[in-house]
Scaffold this motif. Structure first.
Motif, mmCIF file in Angstrom:
data_model
loop_
_atom_site.group_PDB
_atom_site.id
_atom_site.type_symbol
_atom_site.label_atom_id
_atom_site.label_comp_id
_atom_site.label_asym_id
_atom_site.label_seq_id
_atom_site.Cartn_x
_atom_site.Cartn_y
_atom_site.Cartn_z
ATOM 1 N N ALA A 41 0.853 -1.404 0.316
ATOM 2 C CA ALA A 41 -0.131 -0.022 0.062
ATOM 3 C C ALA A 41 0.856 1.299 -0.192
ATOM 4 N N ILE A 42 1.873 1.295 0.575
ATOM 5 C CA ILE A 42 2.716 2.421 0.842
ATOM 6 C C ILE A 42 3.495 2.661 -0.508
ATOM 7 N N LEU A 43 3.859 1.557 -1.494
ATOM 8 C CA LEU A 43 4.635 1.651 -2.641
ATOM 9 C C LEU A 43 4.013 1.857 -3.906
ATOM 10 N N VAL A 44 2.689 1.573 -3.740
ATOM 11 C CA VAL A 44 1.846 1.631 -4.954
ATOM 12 C C VAL A 44 1.915 3.117 -5.621
ATOM 13 N N PRO A 45 1.649 4.134 -4.481
ATOM 14 C CA PRO A 45 1.586 5.478 -5.107
ATOM 15 C C PRO A 45 2.793 5.942 -5.796
ATOM 16 N N PHE A 46 4.027 5.277 -5.436
ATOM 17 C CA PHE A 46 5.403 5.870 -6.176
ATOM 18 C C PHE A 46 5.843 4.642 -7.094
ATOM 19 N N THR A 47 4.856 4.059 -7.835
ATOM 20 C CA THR A 47 5.119 2.965 -8.776
ATOM 21 C C THR A 47 5.813 3.855 -10.019
ATOM 22 N N ASP A 48 5.641 4.879 -10.338
ATOM 23 C CA ASP A 48 6.479 5.858 -11.459
ATOM 24 C C ASP A 48 7.628 6.230 -11.108
ATOM 25 N N ASN A 49 7.922 6.355 -9.637
ATOM 26 C CA ASN A 49 9.006 7.028 -9.196
ATOM 27 C C ASN A 49 10.025 6.140 -8.981
ATOM 28 N N LEU A 50 9.769 4.815 -8.697
ATOM 29 C CA LEU A 50 10.632 3.743 -8.158
ATOM 30 C C LEU A 50 10.594 2.440 -9.210
ATOM 31 N N SER A 51 11.830 2.170 -9.543
ATOM 32 C CA SER A 51 12.088 0.827 -10.389
ATOM 33 C C SER A 51 11.786 -0.448 -9.654
ATOM 34 N N LEU A 52 11.451 -1.356 -10.606
ATOM 35 C CA LEU A 52 11.202 -2.704 -9.897
ATOM 36 C C LEU A 52 12.507 -3.382 -8.825
ATOM 37 N N ALA A 53 13.597 -3.043 -9.438
ATOM 38 C CA ALA A 53 14.716 -3.285 -8.283
ATOM 39 C C ALA A 53 14.494 -2.610 -7.172
ATOM 40 N N SER A 54 14.274 -1.541 -6.774
ATOM 41 C CA SER A 54 14.145 -0.784 -5.714
ATOM 42 C C SER A 54 12.887 -1.502 -4.875
#
Length: 929
Positions: free
Chosen positions: A394-407
């Protein structure tokens, strides 16, 4: 400058010839032209030793004053200035006079060695620091002059000067060690056969250890790894499996075929310190090895074969015993196994592969407990996985465009690690799978689908799962190993505590059960035993009638295995039943160890009880048999003589003359006196055994009691030699009982002393005890009779003595012990027997100016001379002056009368070698005290 060499002559006791052997070597070296001097040699007045100093250069001694007295010590400076090649320095453990250059003589010798001077020296085994307490226990003498073991072990050469105890005692009797006046005291104290034998064994064992050290050092210095079969050493390898007992017994039989072979058992533990063998089985096997006379060892190594061979070569083993492989055939295809590998690399060590029942059954690894983590931690791990991963998503979904899959994968991997740390393997694996699905669905194109378009992303997700599972496995393994190590440590401490409580307790079974109950907080611990006739009971586990309580600690007891919360069967006839807290499965091993020890303790208690019950019965039966034999022979003989004399006197058919009548009356009177003495001895022995004998101690002198005993003995043809010191103190004893002891002991010595060798009576005092020695040179004592001669009704084989019920010596010892003393036999040097009567001294009433002993002696002698015939001869050494009308230089002889109830004195047992003797000094000259 090269350091000098130290050669030490080691002896077991003074007088074995250390100084003589050292001087023989000095003479040999001087004869070869070696520059040699005598730094310090103490001859102790021995002429043969003094003769060895002829033609040798003797360095002058250094005179010193201490507390107003003059002493001489070795002059170290003079020897250093003289700078010879070899210096002879006696008595390595000697303590120098205060104010000397060094406190100890061995320190003086170290200076000479540092100066490049070779030193010859001597030392007795009792002066070694490490053996000081052992020698005190054996001899009862504290050795104040000691030398560090490192000094003797560091010597370049140590030569043992050996002599058997019998030969040393003969040398003393011949006057080659001590002056004649000191011989008797020395033989009766420090130089007893038992003491000398024990000291000789100490010397031999100590030297054997030094020889082993020298051999090991030589092999190490020369890089010798091969086995030298100087002594057979059999090593048996233990894995902790059930086959260990079979291997140990086979190895013990192999070692028994070679006299003096050593048996060593070794277990190779894992190098990580964790236990992969059953400690309970290893503990039992260790006890088995030690019971067979072997030693148990444990080494650590990653490679079992290499560690095993390193140990075998390190102890110089000649044979190695291994068990056949327990692995299956398939496993043997991939690895040769420990047995085959060890055999191939053993070299000169013989390897025995022993078959056993466990061959081919596979290796059963022992585990300390169940799961690595507790149930609560595993539940907590699952809860963290269910909460942490959805929250992280839930925390990471809003930042999908800003974080790579590796992160995103790294953050999810962190979550998996946290879950593994909290809950272990299965919660972590679950979180890895859930994390893989969440990453695929929410963060891997195409989103919100469980598909992956790019191969790179699929590989990344696969790596994520593998890493997460690997991390969880590592964490779980570490937790498992930590728990195993903690459990093994706790179990070891528990077993050590149990062993200590069992050893210290008077009743080991009760101590075991109490320890088990307290350790686990149980209500009660019951040891049940199968009841007689309960073999065919249908449900033996639940039927209380099939069991009986052998021992219990706590309440309430259990009357059948089913009544407890847990039980451990011990064979078919015993069961250990626990009542109270339900124990975990991981505690089963400790319970089995307790159960095995409880069975052993129960058996020992039963055997002890049976022995205690049988002993009085056996003793009573022996006494009854002996008494019947005595009554049938010894009591009947005088009774028959008296009856025949009285019957003859009453007869009207024969007219007896007055002389015949007097002879018959004398025969009846003598027979009745003998019968009275026998009955009195029987009554006194019964009172002694019942503890009802009355003892009235008083202060009296032995010089007063001995003449009374001699007067009681009457007249015989053999003399008695008396040698009593002037300052002999009074003793605390019952006069009547003491006289009876002396009559028995002196009478035996007189009767069995050969012609021309009269018995001798001497006295001495030490540490509040007065010892009276009655010495004869009779036929000696057979070994098999030593334990029986002081038992009642024991009359050993003798062609010259057929009288008495065999109570004389038994009664004498009992009377001596009743007065707080003792009566022990010793072997007379040159053959014969010495009876030593020891009584507590009583210094009260002794006059300080002129000893009461002298006055009593003179008074007793004059009284005896008035009553004895003029041709009787007596010279007493009790006083300083000779009795009236007797020349002072006449030999000490005393004519005494017939001996009642003779008992062969040569049948007496030798004293216990472990019994301590009173004081003796460290120097050779003073070992007689």
């Amino acid at each position: 400058m090269a350091r000098g060499q130290l050669r030490i002559y080691l002896g077991a006791a003074p007088g074995v010839g250390k100084t003589f052997a050292m001087l023989e070597e000095a003479q040999r070296r001087a004869g070869r032209g070696t520059d040699l001097v005598i730094g310090f040699v103490e001859t102790h007045g021995r002429p043969h030793t003094a003769d060895m100093l002829d033609d040798l250069e003797i360095m002058p001694r250094k005179e010193m004053s201490y507390r107003g007295a003059r002493f001489t010590e070795m002059d170290v400076d003079a020897i250093l200035n003289r700078n010879p090649q070899v210096a002879v320095v006696d008595e390595l453990a000697h303590t120098n006079v205060p104010g000397s250059r060094n406190e100890k003589r061995w320190q003086d010798i170290q200076e000479l060695l540092e100066a490049g001077i070779t030193v010859l020296s001597t030392v007795n085994i009792q002066h070694l620091e490490s053996l000081n307490d052992v020698v005190e226990q054996i001899t009862g003498v504290v050795q104040r002059e000691t030398v560090p073991d490192s000094v003797v072990r560091g010597a370049d050469q140590v030569e043992l000067v050996d002599m058997t105890p019998e030969a040393l005692r003969r040398r003393m009797v011949h006057g080659n060690v001590y002056p004649p006046e000191k011989v008797d005291a020395a033989l009766g104290n420090y130089f007893r056969v038992g003491n000398l034998t024990a000291l000789r064994e100490l010397a031999l064992l100590w030297l054997a250890d030094k020889v082993d050290e020298q051999l090991d050092r030589y092999r190490e210095e020369h890089g010798i790894g091969a086995t030298w079969e100087a002594r057979e050493r059999v090593v048996v390898a233990l894995t902790g499996g059930r086959e260990g007992a079979t291997l140990i017994r086979r190895a013990a039989r192999i070692a028994a075929r070679s006299k003096g072979a050593d048996l060593l058992a070794v277990h190779v533990a894992r190098s990580d310190g964790l236990v992969d063998a059953d400690p309970t089985l290893l503990g039992r096997q260790r006890l088995l090895v030690e019971s067979l006379g072997g030693t148990y060892h444990q080494v650590v190594g990653a490679d079992v074969s290499r560690a095993l061979l390193d140990f075998a070569r390190g102890v110089n083993a000649t044979q190695l015993v291994l068990g056949g492989s327990r692995r299956g055939r398939i496993a043997q295809l991939f690895s040769a196994g420990v047995g085959v590998t060890t055999t191939a690399q053993s070299g000169p060590i013989d390897v025995h592969l022993v078959t056993h029942e466990e061959i081919g059954r596979g290796r059963r690894r022992w585990r300390a407990g169940g799961a690595a983590l507790s149930r609560s931690r595993r539940i907590a791990g699952f809860l963290v996985a269910l909460i942490w991963l959805p929250a992280l998503t839930a925390i990471l979904v809003p930042f999908t465009d800003n974080l790579s899959l590796a992160s995103d994968m790294m953050l999810f991997l962190l979550g998996v690690v946290v879950v593994a740390l909290v809950g272990g393997r299965w919660p972590a694996i679950t979180s890895a799978v859930v994390g893989f699905l969440l990453l695929n669905y929410f963060f891997t194109p195409p989103l919100h689908k469980f598909t992956v378009n790019e191969t790179e992303n699929l590989l990344a997700l696969a790596v994520f799962v593998v890493v997460a599972v690997a991390v969880s496995a590592v964490v779980d393994t570490a937790a498992t190993r930590t728990r195993e190590a903690a459990g093994a440590s706790a179990d070891a401490q528990t077993l050590a505590t149990v062993a200590g409580s069992v050893l210290r307790g008077a009743r080991p079974l009760e101590a075991l059960l109490r320890q088990l109950r307290e350790m686990f907080g149980l209500e009660s611990v019951t040891l049940l035993e199968r009841a007689p006739g309960a073999v065919d009971v249908p449900d033996r586990r639940r039927d209380p009638a099939a069991w009986r309580v052998a021992a219990v600690d706590g309440t309430p007891p259990s009357h059948s295995p089913a009544e407890g919360t847990g039980d451990v069967p011990i064979g078919d006839d015993l069961a250990l039943v626990l009542r109270g807290t339900t124990l975990e499965a991981s505690d089963r091993r400790i319970l089995e160890a307790f159960a095995a020890q409880a069975a052993i303790a129960l058996r020992q208690e039963r055997l002890t009880e049976q022995a205690a019950e049988a002993l009085p019965l056996a003793e009573a039966d022996r006494m009854r048999t002996a008494l019947l034999a005595a009554v049938s022979h010894d009591l009947r003989t005088p009774l028959a003589s008296a009856k025949a004399a009285v019957t003859s006197l009453r007869s009207d058919e024969v007219e007896f003359s007055p002389d015949d009548r007097d002879e018959l009356l004398a025969t009846a009177d003598e027979s009745l006196d003998k019968l009275s003495r026998l009955v009195a001895n029987l009554l006194d022995m019964s009172r002694l055994q019942a503890g009802a004998l009355g003892v009235v101690p008083a202060s009296l002198g032995l010089e007063e009691a001995v003449p009374r005993a001699l007067d009681e003995l009457g007249n015989v043809a053999r003399p008695v030699v008396l040698r009593m010191p002037d300052d002999l103190p009074l003793v605390r004893a019952d006069p009547g009982l003491l006289e009876r002891i002396l009559v028995n002991v002196i009478g035996n010595a007189i009767r069995f002393s050969p012609d021309g060798k009269p018995p001798k009576i001497t006295g001495s005092e030490h540490a509040g005890q007065v010892a009276l020695r009655v010495i004869d040179h009779g036929p000696g004592i057979p070994t098999e009779a030593r334990d029986r001669v002081f038992q009642p009704f024991q009359r050993l084989g003798d062609h010259t003595n057929h009288e008495g019920v065999g109570l004389g010596l038994a009664l004498s010892r009992g009377l001596a012990e009743a007065m707080g003393g003792s009566l022990v036999p010793e072997t007379t040097p040159g053959g014969g027997l010495t009876m030593v009567l020891t009584l507590p001294s009583d210094e009260v009433g002794v006059e300080p100016t002129e000893t009461r002993a002298t006055e009593l002696a003179d008074q007793a002698i004059r009284e005896r001379l008035r009553r004895w015939p003029r041709d009787s001869q007596l010279t007493s050494r009790l006083g300083s002056a000779s009795p009236p009308d007797l020349p002072a230089d006449e030999p000490a002889r005393l004519d005494v009368g017939p001996v009642p109830e003779p008992v062969h004195p040569s049948r007496l047992p030798k004293p216990d070698p472990s019994e301590p003797e009173p004081g003796q000094s460290e120097s050779d000259e003073d070992d007689t005290r």
